[in-house]
Design a protein around this motif. Structure first.
Motif, PDB file in Angstrom:
ATOM      1  N   VAL A 101      31.511   1.787  31.990  1.00  0.00           N
ATOM      2  CA  VAL A 101      30.317   2.124  31.107  1.00  0.00           C
ATOM      3  C   VAL A 101      29.789   3.415  31.341  1.00  0.00           C
ATOM      4  CG1 VAL A 101      28.474   1.504  29.684  1.00  0.00           C
ATOM      5  CG2 VAL A 101      30.117  -0.110  30.175  1.00  0.00           C
ATOM      6  N   ALA A 102      29.479   3.578  32.666  1.00  0.00           N
ATOM      7  CA  ALA A 102      28.481   4.656  33.296  1.00  0.00           C
ATOM      8  C   ALA A 102      29.470   5.937  33.134  1.00  0.00           C
ATOM      9  CB  ALA A 102      28.416   4.655  34.938  1.00  0.00           C
ATOM     10  N   HIS A 103      30.749   5.780  33.115  1.00  0.00           N
ATOM     11  CA  HIS A 103      31.599   7.208  32.941  1.00  0.00           C
ATOM     12  C   HIS A 103      31.364   7.533  31.540  1.00  0.00           C
ATOM     13  CE1 HIS A 103      34.920  10.009  33.447  1.00  0.00           C
ATOM     14  NE2 HIS A 103      35.330   9.175  32.350  1.00  0.00           N
ATOM     15  N   GLN A 104      31.403   6.828  30.484  1.00  0.00           N
ATOM     16  CA  GLN A 104      31.412   7.043  29.173  1.00  0.00           C
ATOM     17  C   GLN A 104      30.055   7.363  28.799  1.00  0.00           C
ATOM     18  OE1 GLN A 104      33.628   6.853  26.601  1.00  0.00           O
ATOM     19  NE2 GLN A 104      32.248   7.826  25.772  1.00  0.00           N
ATOM     20  N   ALA A 105      29.000   6.996  29.448  1.00  0.00           N
ATOM     21  CA  ALA A 105      27.560   7.237  29.133  1.00  0.00           C
ATOM     22  C   ALA A 105      27.598   8.697  29.891  1.00  0.00           C
ATOM     23  CB  ALA A 105      26.560   6.524  29.840  1.00  0.00           C
ATOM     24  N   ALA A 106      28.065   9.336  30.981  1.00  0.00           N
ATOM     25  CA  ALA A 106      27.848  10.345  31.705  1.00  0.00           C
ATOM     26  C   ALA A 106      28.454  11.317  30.689  1.00  0.00           C
ATOM     27  CB  ALA A 106      28.357  10.451  32.940  1.00  0.00           C
ATOM     28  N   ARG A 107      29.466  11.256  30.018  1.00  0.00           N
ATOM     29  CA  ARG A 107      30.156  11.972  29.131  1.00  0.00           C
ATOM     30  C   ARG A 107      29.407  12.274  27.835  1.00  0.00           C
ATOM     31  NH1 ARG A 107      36.356  12.271  30.190  1.00  0.00           N
ATOM     32  NH2 ARG A 107      36.487  12.642  27.761  1.00  0.00           N
ATOM     33  N   LEU A 108      28.710  11.196  27.493  1.00  0.00           N
ATOM     34  CA  LEU A 108      27.861  11.595  26.115  1.00  0.00           C
ATOM     35  C   LEU A 108      26.733  12.190  26.642  1.00  0.00           C
ATOM     36  CD1 LEU A 108      28.501   8.084  24.492  1.00  0.00           C
ATOM     37  CD2 LEU A 108      29.201  10.324  23.779  1.00  0.00           C
ATOM     38  N   ALA A 109      26.326  12.125  27.853  1.00  0.00           N
ATOM     39  CA  ALA A 109      24.920  12.604  28.152  1.00  0.00           C
ATOM     40  C   ALA A 109      24.771  14.115  28.163  1.00  0.00           C
ATOM     41  CB  ALA A 109      24.734  12.253  29.789  1.00  0.00           C
ATOM     42  N   ASP A 110      25.718  14.896  27.962  1.00  0.00           N
ATOM     43  CA  ASP A 110      25.806  16.235  27.682  1.00  0.00           C
ATOM     44  C   ASP A 110      25.811  16.729  26.239  1.00  0.00           C
ATOM     45  OD1 ASP A 110      26.170  18.876  27.453  1.00  0.00           O
ATOM     46  OD2 ASP A 110      28.057  18.971  28.989  1.00  0.00           O
ATOM     47  N   GLU A 111      24.595  16.941  25.626  1.00  0.00           N
ATOM     48  CA  GLU A 111      24.572  17.275  24.261  1.00  0.00           C
ATOM     49  C   GLU A 111      25.652  18.256  23.820  1.00  0.00           C
ATOM     50  OE1 GLU A 111      20.657  17.744  22.878  1.00  0.00           O
ATOM     51  OE2 GLU A 111      19.667  16.342  24.212  1.00  0.00           O
ATOM     52  N   ARG A 112      25.800  19.081  24.567  1.00  0.00           N
ATOM     53  CA  ARG A 112      26.690  20.275  24.141  1.00  0.00           C
ATOM     54  C   ARG A 112      28.051  19.771  23.528  1.00  0.00           C
ATOM     55  NH1 ARG A 112      25.940  24.136  29.083  1.00  0.00           N
ATOM     56  NH2 ARG A 112      26.295  22.140  29.988  1.00  0.00           N
ATOM     57  N   GLN A 113      28.481  18.487  24.476  1.00  0.00           N
ATOM     58  CA  GLN A 113      29.860  17.809  24.140  1.00  0.00           C
ATOM     59  C   GLN A 113      29.701  16.336  23.395  1.00  0.00           C
ATOM     60  OE1 GLN A 113      32.605  19.335  24.779  1.00  0.00           O
ATOM     61  NE2 GLN A 113      31.423  21.135  25.655  1.00  0.00           N
ATOM     62  N   ARG A 114      28.467  16.094  23.208  1.00  0.00           N
ATOM     63  CA  ARG A 114      28.289  14.797  22.706  1.00  0.00           C
ATOM     64  C   ARG A 114      29.125  14.640  21.396  1.00  0.00           C
ATOM     65  NH1 ARG A 114      22.639  13.087  22.682  1.00  0.00           N
ATOM     66  NH2 ARG A 114      22.824  13.170  24.737  1.00  0.00           N
ATOM     67  N   LEU A 115      29.101  15.099  20.184  1.00  0.00           N
ATOM     68  CA  LEU A 115      29.977  15.215  19.359  1.00  0.00           C
ATOM     69  C   LEU A 115      31.330  15.031  19.531  1.00  0.00           C
ATOM     70  CD1 LEU A 115      27.865  17.349  16.745  1.00  0.00           C
ATOM     71  CD2 LEU A 115      27.692  14.806  16.937  1.00  0.00           C
ATOM     72  N   ALA A 116      31.923  16.140  20.501  1.00  0.00           N
ATOM     73  CA  ALA A 116      33.188  15.850  20.614  1.00  0.00           C
ATOM     74  C   ALA A 116      33.568  14.579  21.169  1.00  0.00           C
ATOM     75  CB  ALA A 116      33.782  17.198  21.302  1.00  0.00           C
ATOM     76  N   GLU A 117      32.913  14.189  21.873  1.00  0.00           N
ATOM     77  CA  GLU A 117      33.155  12.594  22.782  1.00  0.00           C
ATOM     78  C   GLU A 117      33.105  11.439  21.414  1.00  0.00           C
ATOM     79  OE1 GLU A 117      33.737  11.695  25.708  1.00  0.00           O
ATOM     80  OE2 GLU A 117      34.273  13.664  26.240  1.00  0.00           O
ATOM     81  N   LEU A 118      32.229  11.517  20.583  1.00  0.00           N
ATOM     82  CA  LEU A 118      32.279  10.717  19.573  1.00  0.00           C
ATOM     83  C   LEU A 118      33.184  10.684  18.568  1.00  0.00           C
ATOM     84  CD1 LEU A 118      28.122  10.441  19.133  1.00  0.00           C
ATOM     85  CD2 LEU A 118      29.992   8.900  20.238  1.00  0.00           C
ATOM     86  N   ALA A 119      34.402  10.650  18.804  1.00  0.00           N
ATOM     87  CA  ALA A 119      35.678  10.845  18.072  1.00  0.00           C
ATOM     88  C   ALA A 119      36.783   9.574  18.619  1.00  0.00           C
ATOM     89  CB  ALA A 119      36.099  12.209  17.873  1.00  0.00           C
ATOM     90  N   ALA A 120      37.348   9.019  17.633  1.00  0.00           N
ATOM     91  CA  ALA A 120      38.305   7.943  17.709  1.00  0.00           C
ATOM     92  C   ALA A 120      39.346   7.895  16.782  1.00  0.00           C
ATOM     93  CB  ALA A 120      37.904   6.780  18.455  1.00  0.00           C
TER      94      ALA A 120
ATOM     95  N   ASP B   4      40.804   8.341  13.275  1.00  0.00           N
ATOM     96  CA  ASP B   4      40.094   8.984  12.232  1.00  0.00           C
ATOM     97  C   ASP B   4      38.825   8.799  12.054  1.00  0.00           C
ATOM     98  OD1 ASP B   4      40.434   6.301  11.750  1.00  0.00           O
ATOM     99  OD2 ASP B   4      41.426   6.531   9.629  1.00  0.00           O
ATOM    100  N   LEU B   5      38.019   8.272  13.143  1.00  0.00           N
ATOM    101  CA  LEU B   5      36.641   8.426  13.160  1.00  0.00           C
ATOM    102  C   LEU B   5      36.050   9.340  13.726  1.00  0.00           C
ATOM    103  CD1 LEU B   5      36.038   4.389  13.586  1.00  0.00           C
ATOM    104  CD2 LEU B   5      36.335   5.461  11.581  1.00  0.00           C
ATOM    105  N   ALA B   6      35.175  10.022  13.304  1.00  0.00           N
ATOM    106  CA  ALA B   6      34.612  10.926  13.973  1.00  0.00           C
ATOM    107  C   ALA B   6      33.280  11.343  13.472  1.00  0.00           C
ATOM    108  CB  ALA B   6      35.262  12.462  14.174  1.00  0.00           C
ATOM    109  N   VAL B   7      32.093  11.356  14.249  1.00  0.00           N
ATOM    110  CA  VAL B   7      30.653  11.640  13.908  1.00  0.00           C
ATOM    111  C   VAL B   7      30.677  12.919  12.960  1.00  0.00           C
ATOM    112  CG1 VAL B   7      28.400  11.846  14.687  1.00  0.00           C
ATOM    113  CG2 VAL B   7      29.713   9.883  15.373  1.00  0.00           C
ATOM    114  N   ARG B   8      31.222  13.898  13.834  1.00  0.00           N
ATOM    115  CA  ARG B   8      31.213  15.200  13.246  1.00  0.00           C
ATOM    116  C   ARG B   8      31.630  15.559  11.986  1.00  0.00           C
ATOM    117  NH1 ARG B   8      33.721  18.019  16.924  1.00  0.00           N
ATOM    118  NH2 ARG B   8      31.994  18.752  18.461  1.00  0.00           N
TER     119      ARG B   8
END
Length: 994
Positions: free
Chosen positions: A521-540, A542-546
């Motif tokens: 979970v810490a690895h995933q949290a670290a990837r989301l911590a970077d606001e510049r890459q957060r939206l890119a991370e939030l995609a799985a 056909d689901l994507a926040v962006r």
């Protein structure tokens, strides 16, 4: 010349072609067009724009809409829309408005009918009806207009249609009218005039049995629905048909031939009594039970499957289920319960609606209809949806009416006697769903939309917000597994904080982890911590926040009232601030505040922006990231920096205005000079503004420092001293002032640097025993050297006073007195009476602690006189408190009560909700208790307690214990409350520069 159309969706064509008119301007334009060339009052327009619930800024906002509408119409000089008491008037030339053409043509057709010109009448009515393009005002989102104008327009069309059919009957076209009349009778099942015309057409076509069946049908319908029979005209026509009255056959002669000259003549059958049925007054249509042949053999069950891991939302589920789960009131058979669930993309509207719908299946045993209206992408036409619903309700394809209105009427008829739940998912607006609403209370409707749909009259509304922390954790745990969450609780909290309560984001982050068992979970949290890459991370998959956000953003209109909503949304992403006021947003956009309302309304209605309070706006954290991402792509570095510079400069100027309200005699430094009127006229307004904007001011300092705008950093930091020095408990005093000192060094401005060094030194020694005295002394020493170097004697005296105060907090009273006497001596030779009053007060405070009461009283009395002389009410309150403490020390409690009351009266007006009020009230309670006036003492302490608790003052615990005692006991409190060593922590007052 322009073209305006209201006989269908609003149509506007200017010299530049078809015009795109935003929603609010469509409402405004329609309200004016319905009274073309007549003045419409401003109040009427406001009630129409906001459906009788206008915001406080309605009049100014409406003016902005008028201005924007003038620009859209291409007549900015105001000749098209003019101001005319009591409001506005739109000038429409003959032939420009389709309603005016329709009325002119129908008037001519009626005149032709009156003189027996039936071909001319039929042609005139037909030409008039050709101007209709669909449901009137279908895309105009105003409940007022839909309620007051649409029925009137529909009635005008129906009257014209009936008159055209009547003329055609005179011309002997009865056989070809049967199909049209059957369809019209189905759409208007209780309108007697239509049924009379259908009976005539059938009878004269040789279909007497069908004509009589029409009468039996409406007779049964009227008696069943309204408890009355048909009117006299229709009954007379029925009796003539039963008697085979030859007069009814006269029209047949017109089919076989006519007068020798070929001119048609009126049929006897359609004169006198036979036509009385056609002249009956209209009756509003009411839905009735469908013929048995149209009932499906099984109830529709179209709900999508419930979400397997649906969690949380208990209060919302219970609310919606309770509203829809109640049987309708017997006395209101036409009131349909409509639940409107609105919210931003990814907030979980569909999941909630479907979950609730499944829970209510037993309440609606006749079925559930569901449709995704695709309102945010490719909106379905209501006519398409109605056709599909009619098929599902048992109507054969060949029996589905052709027009939307007719389909809607048949739909309501089929649902009239049934209990069906209709789920309309992802609606674009009210115009899309209005034809899909049933007409009887046995049915229920759940609508979801990204828009707020304020014009959906009578709906129960739920504005869906993000998940709570517990709900987000529960959803995450359900997907990821309890073991992984329990093993990393801290990382889970950080990850969920990045998701900001958005269910879609939580689901995506959890799904990515669930599919990657090797990830922590810490690895995933670290990837989301970077606001510049957060939206890119939030995609799985056909689901994507962006992508979800993009749907709402792409649907924004090009402009609203002269402002681009899309650009405004992007700029809001640049401000790393929680909630922005309307003036701040206007500064960011570089647009007058009066012109902002239309664009802000559009963003708010689309749930791209939240309005938590009047004229206050907030972006969801993930939307802020998305907006900033768009700004980086579309606005360019120069444009972004200009917008931020406007916003941060506005904060700097406002902070100075607030400081001037708190300290009217600020130094004459350029830093404290701003143009324009004072925004805050009194200390209460300044305190309120600071309390509201504090987090934004801290963010403004961070942003300006990061961009190297040192002038803004020092302006905000230095001006904030006026507030922060009164609120020593504020944790952000230290970082704000440290940033100010760093920027002042970059600017090489000695006066500003000295001011900020003293502010920083005061912060280091503030908060009782938490002081960092060596750091404080270093700041004061450097500030003193600067003041002496630049020859600022008043500033030197102020720094000496601050050093004395610092030493007093360490109980180094003799050293403190030395510096304070030096400060008094410096100010006594100067001209600044306020600074002299400050130094005299501080000296008297230290003398009191040294128990040199006579000297203390002399200094304090002198300070009080100066503060009254210069009308320094805040300073007067501080000195009154210290004199009261001195009186307590001398056992003169009655005098102390008087001084405490004077102190409270002064600081009540100048330091609202601040520590000084609590200090005066606490001391007043202690003095009253010493006099045995326990009831009054408890009242004073109760008033002091909230402020003491707010700043974690140790005396708060003592008061809680006292007030928790049995206040009804006759003994009461008879001892004096102890005054803390050294008196009030804020008993000394200081100021960094002169």
């Amino acid at each position: 010349m322009a073209e305006f159309g209201v006989l269908g969706p609003l149509r506007v064509v200017t010299d530049g072609g078809p015009a795109r008119v935003p929603a609010k301007q469509r409402v405004l334009l329609t309200a004016l067009l319905m009274r073309a060339n007549r003045a419409v009052s401003a109040q009427t327009l406001i009630e129409t724009l906001w459906d009788a619930t206008p915001p406080r800024s309605a009049r100014v906002t409406a003016q902005g809409y008028v201005k924007g509408l003038r620009q859209i119409l291409g007549r900015e000089d105001g000749q098209r829309i003019v101001t005319r008491d009591p409001g506005y008037l739109i000038t429409v030339a003959p032939g420009e408005l389709d309603l005016e053409r329709f009325m002119t043509l129908t008037a001519g057709a009626r005149a032709a009918a009156a003189r027996g010109d039936w071909p001319g009448a039929a042609a005139g009515f037909g030409e008039a009806l050709a101007w209709w393009r669909g449901v009137p005002l279908a895309d105009v989102p105003s409940a007022v207009l839909q309620r007051e104008e649409v029925p009137r327009l529909a009635e005008l069309r129906l009257n014209a249609l009936e008159s055209r059919i009547e003329a055609d009957l005179y011309l002997g076209r009865h056989a070809e009218l049967v199909a049209e009349l059957r369809q019209l009778a189905g759409a208007e099942p209780l309108r007697e005039r239509v049924h009379g015309l259908l009976m005539l057409a059938l009878y004269r076509s040789g279909r007497q049995a069908e004509a009589l069946a029409v009468f039996r049908g409406i007779d049964g319908m009227l008696r069943g629905e309204l408890g009355i029979g048909p009117g006299a005209g229709l009954r007379d026509l029925h009796q003539r048909m039963l008697a085979a009255d030859p007069a009814l056959d006269a029209g047949q002669d017109l089919v076989r031939g006519g007068r020798p000259d070929g001119e048609a003549q009126p049929a006897a059958a359609l004169s006198a009594a036979a036509l009385s049925a056609a002249a009956l007054s209209a009756v509003a249509p009411t839905a009735t039970a469908p013929p048995a042949a149209e009932l499906p053999t099984t109830a529709p069950a179209q709900l999508p499957g419930d979400t397997a891991d649906f969690t949380g939302r208990d209060s919302q589920v219970n609310l919606l289920s309770g509203l829809l789960g109640t049987e309708p009131a017997a006395g209101r058979p036409g009131v349909v319960m409509i639940l409107a669930v609105a919210g931003m993309g990814g907030i979980g509207k569909t999941a909630l609606a479907v979950h609730v719908a499944h829970r209510l299946r037993d309440r609606f045993p006749d079925g559930q209809l569901y449709v995704n209206l695709q309102g945010t992408t490719h909106p379905l036409l209501p006519a398409e949806v109605l056709a599909s619903f009619l098929r599902d309700l048992g109507v054969a394809d060949e029996s589905i009416p052709q027009t939307e209105a007719d389909r809607s009427a048949r739909y309501r008829t089929l649902l009239a006697a049934r209990k069906v739940l209709i789920v309309l998912d992802d609606a674009r607006d009210v115009a899309q769903i209005r034809p899909l609403l049933p007409g009887s209370a046995g049915c229920g409707v759940i609508v979801t939309s990204r828009g707020t749909m304020p014009d959906l009259a009578g709906a129960a509304r739920l504005d869906l917000q993000g998940l709570s922390q517990d709900e987000a954790r529960e959803l995450f745990t359900t997907i990821v597994g309890a073991d992984r969450v329990a093993a990393e609780p801290g990382a889970t909290a950080r990850l969920l904080a990045c998701c900001a309560g958005l269910p879609l984001a939580v689901r995506i982050a959890a799904s990515r982890l669930a599919s990657r068992p090797g990830w922590s979970v810490a690895h995933q949290a670290a990837r989301l911590a970077d606001e510049r890459q957060r939206l890119a991370e939030l995609a799985a998959g056909d689901l994507a926040v962006r992508a979800s956000f993009a749907v709402s953003y792409d649907a924004l209109p090009a402009e609203a009232g002269g402002v681009s909503p899309a650009r405004l949304f992007r700029l809001l992403g640049l401000a790393d601030m929680t909630v922005l006021s309307l003036p701040a947003v206007a500064a960011l956009a570089g647009v007058p505040a009066a012109d902002m309302a239309p664009a802000l309304d559009i963003l708010t209605d689309a749930h791209l922006l939240q309005a938590p309070a009047p004229d206050r706006y907030r972006l969801h954290d993930l939307l802020r990231s998305y907006a900033a991402e768009l700004a980086a792509q579309a606005d360019g570095e120069s444009g972004r920096h200009q917008a931020l510079r406007r916003l941060l400069s506005w904060y700097g100027e406002q902070t100075v205005r607030a400081a001037r309200a708190l300290i009217p005699r600020l130094p004459a430094h350029a830093l404290f000079q701003v143009t324009g009127p004072r925004a805050m006229a009194d200390p209460a307004a300044a305190i309120d503004w600071h309390e509201t904007e504090q987090s934004n001011l801290a963010a403004a300092v961070r942003l300006a420092a990061g961009l190297g705008w040192h002038d803004i950093v020092v302006q905000i930091s230095a001006a904030m001293w006026a507030f922060l020095s009164r609120n020593t408990y504020r944790d952000d005093w230290l970082p704000i002032t440290q940033a100010g000192v760093a920027s002042a060094r970059q600017l090489d401005d000695g006066a500003v640097l000295s001011w900020l060094l003293v502010s920083l030194g005061q912060r280091y020694c503030a908060r009782f025993q938490e002081g960092q005295f060596s750091e404080s002394l270093a700041c004061f020493t450097e500030a003193l050297e600067i003041r002496r170097r630049i020859g600022d004697s008043a500033g030197e005296g102020a720094v000496l006073s601050s050093i004395g105060n610092m030493l007093e907090t360490q109980d180094r009273l003799e050293e403190s007195l030395h510096y304070l006497r030096s400060s008094v001596a410096v100010h006594a030779m100067g001209t600044d009476r306020r600074l002299l009053g400050v130094s005299l007060h501080n000296t008297g405070h230290v003398l009191m602690r040294m128990e040199r009461y006579d000297e203390a009283l002399e200094h304090l009395t002198h300070a009080l006189a100066i503060r009254r002389e210069i009308a320094d009410r805040y300073g007067e309150g501080l000195t009154e408190t210290t004199i009261a403490q001195l009186c307590v020390a001398l056992g003169r409690f009655e005098e102390a009560v008087g001084h405490y009351r004077q102190s409270w009266a002064a600081v009540r007006d100048t330091a609202p909700r601040a520590f000084e009020q609590a200090e005066a009230l606490y001391g007043l309670g202690s003095a009253l208790a010493a006099l045995g006036r326990s009831g009054e003492a408890r009242d004073a302490w109760r008033a002091a307690l909230p402020a003491l608790e707010r700043i974690t003052d140790p005396r708060a615990a003592e008061l809680r214990e006292r007030l928790a005692e049995d206040e009804a006991a006759s003994a009461g409190v008879t001892h004096a409350a102890p005054v803390p060593a050294g008196g009030s922590p804020n008993g000394a007052a200081s100021i960094p520069v002169g």
